[in-house]
Design a protein around this motif. Sequence first.
Motif, PDB file in Angstrom:
ATOM      1  N   LEU A  44       0.621  -1.104   0.121  1.00 25.88           N
ATOM      2  CA  LEU A  44      -0.002  -0.412   0.063  1.00 25.88           C
ATOM      3  C   LEU A  44       0.877   1.114   0.543  1.00 25.88           C
ATOM      4  N   LEU A  45       1.995   1.516   0.392  1.00 25.48           N
ATOM      5  CA  LEU A  45       3.081   2.027   0.739  1.00 25.48           C
ATOM      6  C   LEU A  45       3.422   2.876  -1.129  1.00 25.48           C
ATOM      7  N   TRP A  46       3.692   1.341  -1.880  1.00 28.94           N
ATOM      8  CA  TRP A  46       4.914   1.611  -2.845  1.00 28.94           C
ATOM      9  C   TRP A  46       4.167   2.779  -3.866  1.00 28.94           C
ATOM     10  N   PRO A  47       4.293   3.056  -4.689  1.00 30.82           N
ATOM     11  CA  PRO A  47       3.847   4.183  -5.416  1.00 30.82           C
ATOM     12  C   PRO A  47       3.725   3.592  -6.348  1.00 30.82           C
ATOM     13  N   HIS A  48       2.129   4.516  -6.761  1.00 30.73           N
ATOM     14  CA  HIS A  48       0.657   3.870  -7.512  1.00 30.73           C
ATOM     15  C   HIS A  48       1.284   4.359  -9.175  1.00 30.73           C
ATOM     16  N   GLY A  49       0.920   3.885 -10.104  1.00 29.35           N
ATOM     17  CA  GLY A  49       1.473   3.775 -11.644  1.00 29.35           C
ATOM     18  C   GLY A  49       2.522   2.836 -11.710  1.00 29.35           C
ATOM     19  N   GLU A  50       3.760   3.108 -10.601  1.00 30.56           N
ATOM     20  CA  GLU A  50       5.005   2.564 -11.016  1.00 30.56           C
ATOM     21  C   GLU A  50       4.747   0.997 -10.799  1.00 30.56           C
ATOM     22  N   THR A  51       4.589   0.448  -9.874  1.00 26.90           N
ATOM     23  CA  THR A  51       4.708  -1.253  -9.267  1.00 26.90           C
ATOM     24  C   THR A  51       3.550  -1.353 -10.425  1.00 26.90           C
ATOM     25  N   ALA A  55       3.980  -7.615 -10.109  1.00 25.61           N
ATOM     26  CA  ALA A  55       4.978  -7.740  -8.903  1.00 25.61           C
ATOM     27  C   ALA A  55       4.446  -7.666  -7.565  1.00 25.61           C
ATOM     28  N   VAL A  56       3.277  -7.255  -7.287  1.00 25.91           N
ATOM     29  CA  VAL A  56       2.733  -7.339  -6.098  1.00 25.91           C
ATOM     30  C   VAL A  56       2.306  -8.539  -5.701  1.00 25.91           C
ATOM     31  N   LEU A  57       1.614  -9.167  -6.050  1.00 26.70           N
ATOM     32  CA  LEU A  57       1.772 -10.913  -6.842  1.00 26.70           C
ATOM     33  C   LEU A  57       1.837 -11.666  -6.610  1.00 26.70           C
ATOM     34  N   VAL A  58       3.542 -10.764  -6.610  1.00 27.29           N
ATOM     35  CA  VAL A  58       4.525 -12.016  -6.277  1.00 27.29           C
ATOM     36  C   VAL A  58       5.216 -11.711  -5.308  1.00 27.29           C
ATOM     37  N   TYR A  59       5.671 -10.638  -4.579  1.00 35.08           N
ATOM     38  CA  TYR A  59       5.785 -10.482  -3.464  1.00 35.08           C
ATOM     39  C   TYR A  59       3.901 -11.215  -2.479  1.00 35.08           C
ATOM     40  N   LEU A  60       3.465 -10.391  -2.118  1.00 39.58           N
ATOM     41  CA  LEU A  60       1.846 -11.077  -1.551  1.00 39.58           C
ATOM     42  C   LEU A  60       2.339 -12.325  -1.452  1.00 39.58           C
ATOM     43  N   PHE A  61       2.175 -13.242  -2.589  1.00 40.58           N
ATOM     44  CA  PHE A  61       2.525 -14.685  -2.356  1.00 40.58           C
ATOM     45  C   PHE A  61       3.604 -15.324  -1.637  1.00 40.58           C
ATOM     46  N   GLY A  62       4.567 -14.426  -2.003  1.00 43.11           N
ATOM     47  CA  GLY A  62       6.035 -14.926  -1.832  1.00 43.11           C
ATOM     48  C   GLY A  62       6.164 -14.614   0.039  1.00 43.11           C
TER      49      GLY A  62
END
Length: 89
Positions: A44-51, A55-62
């Motif tokens: 939620l803190l990552w910049p929106h539009g640039e991420t 990548a978010v889904l891989v991070y959440l799964f990891g």
Amino acid sequence: MADPSRPGTRPPVFLARASYRRRRLHDTARLAPLAAAFLWTLPLLWPHGETRVSAVLVYLFGTWGLSVLVSAALARALRRSERDLDTSG
């Protein structure tokens, strides 16, 4: 270091290693869900539009997989410490 022969001083308190380790394991088990929740909210803190969403889904799964592994390791360690407590005392 406190001198036990002097009045008004207390000797230092030393805890048994097994009970100290068991209490720290319990503390870690209590804090593990909070750490996992914190790691899950980091995107939620990552910049929106640039991420990228992938990548978010891989991070959440990891993060989810890591939390499962940590929980299993903690459960095993707690079970072993309780078994050792039952056999020793």
